[in-house]
Design a protein around this motif. Structure first.
Motif, PDB file in Angstrom:
ATOM      1  N   ARG A 285     -58.933 -59.404 -46.771  1.00  0.00           N
ATOM      2  CA  ARG A 285     -57.847 -58.723 -46.071  1.00  0.00           C
ATOM      3  C   ARG A 285     -57.696 -59.281 -44.655  1.00  0.00           C
ATOM      4  O   ARG A 285     -56.571 -59.450 -44.169  1.00  0.00           O
ATOM      5  N   ALA A 286     -58.802 -59.568 -43.995  1.00  0.00           N
ATOM      6  CA  ALA A 286     -58.736 -60.108 -42.632  1.00  0.00           C
ATOM      7  C   ALA A 286     -57.960 -61.429 -42.608  1.00  0.00           C
ATOM      8  O   ALA A 286     -57.171 -61.682 -41.689  1.00  0.00           O
ATOM      9  N   GLN A 287     -58.161 -62.262 -43.634  1.00  0.00           N
ATOM     10  CA  GLN A 287     -57.407 -63.517 -43.725  1.00  0.00           C
ATOM     11  C   GLN A 287     -55.928 -63.241 -43.958  1.00  0.00           C
ATOM     12  O   GLN A 287     -55.059 -63.918 -43.385  1.00  0.00           O
ATOM     13  N   ASP A 288     -55.626 -62.256 -44.793  1.00  0.00           N
ATOM     14  CA  ASP A 288     -54.229 -61.891 -45.061  1.00  0.00           C
ATOM     15  C   ASP A 288     -53.510 -61.461 -43.787  1.00  0.00           C
ATOM     16  O   ASP A 288     -52.294 -61.627 -43.658  1.00  0.00           O
ATOM     17  N   GLU A 289     -54.259 -60.893 -42.864  1.00  0.00           N
ATOM     18  CA  GLU A 289     -53.671 -60.419 -41.608  1.00  0.00           C
ATOM     19  C   GLU A 289     -53.677 -61.510 -40.537  1.00  0.00           C
ATOM     20  O   GLU A 289     -52.700 -61.702 -39.820  1.00  0.00           O
ATOM     21  N   ARG A 290     -54.780 -62.235 -40.438  1.00  0.00           N
ATOM     22  CA  ARG A 290     -54.957 -63.198 -39.358  1.00  0.00           C
ATOM     23  C   ARG A 290     -54.029 -64.410 -39.485  1.00  0.00           C
ATOM     24  O   ARG A 290     -53.405 -64.837 -38.505  1.00  0.00           O
ATOM     25  N   ILE A 291     -53.925 -64.970 -40.680  1.00  0.00           N
ATOM     26  CA  ILE A 291     -53.154 -66.214 -40.845  1.00  0.00           C
ATOM     27  C   ILE A 291     -51.665 -66.022 -40.569  1.00  0.00           C
ATOM     28  O   ILE A 291     -51.067 -66.805 -39.816  1.00  0.00           O
TER      29      ILE A 291
ATOM     30  N   ASP B 125     -48.886 -55.542 -33.109  1.00  0.00           N
ATOM     31  CA  ASP B 125     -49.954 -56.117 -33.938  1.00  0.00           C
ATOM     32  C   ASP B 125     -50.682 -57.237 -33.208  1.00  0.00           C
ATOM     33  O   ASP B 125     -51.911 -57.342 -33.274  1.00  0.00           O
ATOM     34  N   LEU B 126     -49.933 -58.092 -32.534  1.00  0.00           N
ATOM     35  CA  LEU B 126     -50.543 -59.192 -31.795  1.00  0.00           C
ATOM     36  C   LEU B 126     -51.403 -58.675 -30.649  1.00  0.00           C
ATOM     37  O   LEU B 126     -52.509 -59.181 -30.394  1.00  0.00           O
ATOM     38  N   LYS B 127     -50.916 -57.634 -29.974  1.00  0.00           N
ATOM     39  CA  LYS B 127     -51.692 -57.038 -28.881  1.00  0.00           C
ATOM     40  C   LYS B 127     -52.984 -56.414 -29.433  1.00  0.00           C
ATOM     41  O   LYS B 127     -54.067 -56.602 -28.869  1.00  0.00           O
ATOM     42  N   ALA B 128     -52.866 -55.692 -30.549  1.00  0.00           N
ATOM     43  CA  ALA B 128     -54.047 -55.077 -31.161  1.00  0.00           C
ATOM     44  C   ALA B 128     -55.032 -56.139 -31.643  1.00  0.00           C
ATOM     45  O   ALA B 128     -56.256 -55.980 -31.523  1.00  0.00           O
ATOM     46  N   TYR B 129     -54.494 -57.245 -32.172  1.00  0.00           N
ATOM     47  CA  TYR B 129     -55.342 -58.339 -32.653  1.00  0.00           C
ATOM     48  C   TYR B 129     -56.126 -58.958 -31.506  1.00  0.00           C
ATOM     49  O   TYR B 129     -57.326 -59.240 -31.617  1.00  0.00           O
ATOM     50  N   GLU B 130     -55.449 -59.167 -30.382  1.00  0.00           N
ATOM     51  CA  GLU B 130     -56.115 -59.753 -29.219  1.00  0.00           C
ATOM     52  C   GLU B 130     -57.197 -58.839 -28.662  1.00  0.00           C
ATOM     53  O   GLU B 130     -58.250 -59.291 -28.203  1.00  0.00           O
ATOM     54  N   GLU B 131     -56.955 -57.529 -28.744  1.00  0.00           N
ATOM     55  CA  GLU B 131     -57.901 -56.568 -28.152  1.00  0.00           C
ATOM     56  C   GLU B 131     -59.036 -56.194 -29.100  1.00  0.00           C
ATOM     57  O   GLU B 131     -60.185 -56.028 -28.664  1.00  0.00           O
ATOM     58  N   ASN B 132     -58.729 -56.053 -30.394  1.00  0.00           N
ATOM     59  CA  ASN B 132     -59.722 -55.514 -31.334  1.00  0.00           C
ATOM     60  C   ASN B 132     -59.913 -56.333 -32.601  1.00  0.00           C
ATOM     61  O   ASN B 132     -60.674 -55.938 -33.480  1.00  0.00           O
ATOM     62  N   GLY B 133     -59.206 -57.453 -32.736  1.00  0.00           N
ATOM     63  CA  GLY B 133     -59.258 -58.201 -33.982  1.00  0.00           C
ATOM     64  C   GLY B 133     -58.261 -57.652 -34.980  1.00  0.00           C
ATOM     65  O   GLY B 133     -57.408 -56.822 -34.647  1.00  0.00           O
ATOM     66  N   THR B 134     -58.345 -58.096 -36.221  1.00  0.00           N
ATOM     67  CA  THR B 134     -57.430 -57.613 -37.255  1.00  0.00           C
ATOM     68  C   THR B 134     -57.752 -56.166 -37.615  1.00  0.00           C
ATOM     69  O   THR B 134     -58.843 -55.661 -37.333  1.00  0.00           O
ATOM     70  N   ARG B 135     -56.797 -55.517 -38.266  1.00  0.00           N
ATOM     71  CA  ARG B 135     -57.040 -54.152 -38.756  1.00  0.00           C
ATOM     72  C   ARG B 135     -58.221 -54.149 -39.729  1.00  0.00           C
ATOM     73  O   ARG B 135     -59.026 -53.222 -39.742  1.00  0.00           O
ATOM     74  N   ALA B 136     -58.356 -55.213 -40.519  1.00  0.00           N
ATOM     75  CA  ALA B 136     -59.461 -55.300 -41.472  1.00  0.00           C
ATOM     76  C   ALA B 136     -60.803 -55.269 -40.759  1.00  0.00           C
ATOM     77  O   ALA B 136     -61.762 -54.638 -41.224  1.00  0.00           O
ATOM     78  N   GLU B 137     -60.876 -55.939 -39.614  1.00  0.00           N
ATOM     79  CA  GLU B 137     -62.134 -55.952 -38.858  1.00  0.00           C
ATOM     80  C   GLU B 137     -62.427 -54.592 -38.242  1.00  0.00           C
ATOM     81  O   GLU B 137     -63.581 -54.170 -38.167  1.00  0.00           O
ATOM     82  N   VAL B 138     -61.380 -53.906 -37.824  1.00  0.00           N
ATOM     83  CA  VAL B 138     -61.554 -52.536 -37.317  1.00  0.00           C
ATOM     84  C   VAL B 138     -62.054 -51.625 -38.438  1.00  0.00           C
ATOM     85  O   VAL B 138     -62.958 -50.810 -38.255  1.00  0.00           O
ATOM     86  N   VAL B 139     -61.461 -51.805 -39.630  1.00  0.00           N
ATOM     87  CA  VAL B 139     -61.859 -51.001 -40.786  1.00  0.00           C
ATOM     88  C   VAL B 139     -63.297 -51.312 -41.196  1.00  0.00           C
ATOM     89  O   VAL B 139     -64.044 -50.410 -41.596  1.00  0.00           O
ATOM     90  N   GLN B 140     -63.697 -52.566 -41.105  1.00  0.00           N
ATOM     91  CA  GLN B 140     -65.076 -52.930 -41.441  1.00  0.00           C
ATOM     92  C   GLN B 140     -66.068 -52.142 -40.590  1.00  0.00           C
ATOM     93  O   GLN B 140     -67.076 -51.631 -41.094  1.00  0.00           O
ATOM     94  N   ALA B 141     -65.781 -52.049 -39.291  1.00  0.00           N
ATOM     95  CA  ALA B 141     -66.660 -51.289 -38.397  1.00  0.00           C
ATOM     96  C   ALA B 141     -66.648 -49.811 -38.763  1.00  0.00           C
ATOM     97  O   ALA B 141     -67.691 -49.147 -38.770  1.00  0.00           O
ATOM     98  N   LEU B 142     -65.462 -49.295 -39.086  1.00  0.00           N
ATOM     99  CA  LEU B 142     -65.343 -47.894 -39.474  1.00  0.00           C
ATOM    100  C   LEU B 142     -66.109 -47.629 -40.766  1.00  0.00           C
ATOM    101  O   LEU B 142     -66.805 -46.611 -40.897  1.00  0.00           O
ATOM    102  N   GLU B 143     -66.006 -48.555 -41.721  1.00  0.00           N
ATOM    103  CA  GLU B 143     -66.708 -48.373 -42.993  1.00  0.00           C
ATOM    104  C   GLU B 143     -68.227 -48.385 -42.805  1.00  0.00           C
ATOM    105  O   GLU B 143     -68.942 -47.663 -43.484  1.00  0.00           O
ATOM    106  N   GLU B 144     -68.710 -49.216 -41.899  1.00  0.00           N
ATOM    107  CA  GLU B 144     -70.151 -49.234 -41.637  1.00  0.00           C
ATOM    108  C   GLU B 144     -70.625 -47.867 -41.173  1.00  0.00           C
ATOM    109  O   GLU B 144     -71.663 -47.369 -41.623  1.00  0.00           O
ATOM    110  N   SER B 145     -69.862 -47.259 -40.272  1.00  0.00           N
ATOM    111  CA  SER B 145     -70.247 -45.923 -39.779  1.00  0.00           C
ATOM    112  C   SER B 145     -70.108 -44.877 -40.876  1.00  0.00           C
ATOM    113  O   SER B 145     -70.914 -43.944 -40.965  1.00  0.00           O
ATOM    114  N   LEU B 146     -69.074 -45.035 -41.745  1.00  0.00           N
ATOM    115  CA  LEU B 146     -68.899 -44.094 -42.850  1.00  0.00           C
ATOM    116  C   LEU B 146     -70.079 -44.166 -43.818  1.00  0.00           C
ATOM    117  O   LEU B 146     -70.626 -43.125 -44.228  1.00  0.00           O
TER     118      LEU B 146
END
Length: 436
Positions: free
Chosen positions: A94-100, A268-289
């Motif tokens: 998913r991160a590739q689908d968003e990043r590219i 989306d570009l601003k969020a990507y620059e600040e936090n990475g892709t949504r997939a990467e944000v979700v990865q961190a959230l899933e780890e805590s879950l």
């Protein structure tokens, strides 16, 4: 009669949602066996989910046997319902689908645009295999597909697999109904929205509360900008007065990608620059879950799961199973064959529509022609979906390029090739059909 439910992709962080829904409905939906199925890469997660699920079952005093396995064929034997919620390639894909796409100035999103097409390319061949096994091992079972892009995947299965007892579900229409109820300050069960369109591209044509037409009231509330009815994983943006008054259709939150593209891309570009892709944000959230899921003191679905998005997931999937089993003939919004419901679209196309849910499956309620302002857009989206399915099945580069070219979030013949080439290379391990 006791029922067996198999959840393909049982290691998903969403699974506690559906387990909660099945536990709560035991009086009317007598599920006695649930099997969670995953792949080797998801082994640790599915085991964790199973342990949490058994604590939830024990806490509720429910008579359900919950197990997990990596052997899909053994799990499917004797199943009554098969829920599919897979992510081929995981969040890394998913991160590739968003990043590219973002790198090339396009919206990068997991179910829309170039990213959504690639997700379909990876997913359809796998679920075709699942459908083949379902037809062989439990031919009377209903497949409830929650895997995105749900409408495209469901159409591929209905039109190209041997198994025809397939229904696609999405939480967006359910969410819109609840959000509209909150907007009007009425109970959700009193709200009925006439939907018209496709998965993630569906509009509300009319809104009724206890049989009274309240469509105009909803438009006025939207124009007042006093309310945000977007799910947790989609940023709210204001709809202009001109758009609401001219289209006269209730948009769903995904429409911002198509009708407010520049602003979404900027965010989306601003969020990507600040936090990475949504997939990467979700990865961190899933780890805590999953850290939460491992806590032996946890015996219910944690509130933190709401941050993951997917609100009302269990309500949608489990209500559908309940209505089929009990032949309730109630109305739910699902993805199923058009069969003349919308005459502007092909007969065997899959649409997202209100249906009467029976023991024999969904019966769509006739809608009529698509309102003129959105007719061309919806027809274009359906043509794009057909091309995506064709490419997913053929593995032909030209078919894939055509799907990219027609997609409203791409529509640039040079960028389409560049982004397609990069995504095909990035996902090579999950796209065996294109290696030919």
């Amino acid at each position: 009669m006791s029922l067996k439910v198999v959840i393909i992709g049982g290691g998903s962080s969403y699974t506690p949602e559906i387990l909660e829904g099945l536990i709560e409905r035991q009086p009317t939906l007598p599920v006695s066996e649930i099997v969670l199925v995953d792949v080797e890469a998801g082994k640790e997660k599915v085991a964790t989910i199973c342990q949490l699920g058994n604590r939830m079952i024990e806490e509720a005093g429910a008579a359900i046997e919950l197990t997990w396995t990596l052997d899909r064929r053994s799990a499917l034997k004797g199943a009554d319902f098969v829920s599919t919620q897979i992510r081929v390639g995981g969040l890394a894909a998913r991160a590739q689908d968003e990043r590219i796409p973002l790198k090339h100035g396009m919206i990068g999103q997991e179910t829309n645009g170039a990213g959504g097409i690639m997700k379909a390319f990876r997913t359809i061949p796998v679920l075709m295999e699942v459908a083949k096994e379902v037809q062989e091992l439990c031919p009377d079972a209903w497949m409830i597909n929650f895997t995105n892009p749900a409408g495209i995947v469901t159409e591929a299965l209905l039109n190209h697999s041997a198994h025809k007892k397939v229904i696609g579900v999405c939480n967006i229409p359910f969410n819109m109904r609840h959000s509209t109820a909150e907007l009007l300050q009425v109970p959700p069960e009193d709200v009925w929205i006439q939907f018209i369109g496709l998965n993630h591209f569906v509009f509300g044509d009319k809104v009724y509360v206890s049989g009274e037409d309240r469509t105009e009231d909803v438009f006025q509330k939207l124009l007042s900008k006093e309310f945000d009815y977007s799910p947790a994983n989609i940023m709210p943006l204001d709809w202009s007065e001109t758009f609401i008054q001219s289209a006269r259709l209730l948009p769903n939150p995904y429409h911002q990608y198509y009708f407010q593209s520049e602003k979404v891309l900027e965010k989306d570009l601003k969020a990507y620059e600040e936090n990475g892709t949504r997939a990467e944000v979700v990865q961190a959230l899933e780890e805590s879950l999953f850290d939460l899921y491992k806590q032996e003191s946890l015996r219910e679905k944690p509130k933190e799961l709401e941050q993951r998005g997917g609100a009302f997931y269990s309500q949608v999937a489990c209500s559908l199973m309940d209505s089929i089993y009990n032949n309730k003939e109630d109305i739910q919004t699902v993805n199923t064959w058009n069969h003349g419901t919308i005459p502007d679209l092909p007969y065997d196309a899959v649409i997202e529509a209100n249906c009467v849910i029976t023991k024999n499956g969904p019966k769509p309620i006739a809608i009529g022609e698509i309102p003129a302002p959105m007719r061309g857009m919806i027809q274009n989206m359906k043509a794009m979906e057909e091309l995506v399915i064709k490419a997913s099945m053929s593995g032909d580069y030209k078919d894939a390029y055509n799907a990219f070219l027609v997609n409203p979030l791409i529509q640039d013949e040079k960028k389409a090739k560049v982004v397609l080439d990069e995504l095909l290379e990035a996902h090579e391990d999950y796209l065996p059909q294109f290696k030919r």
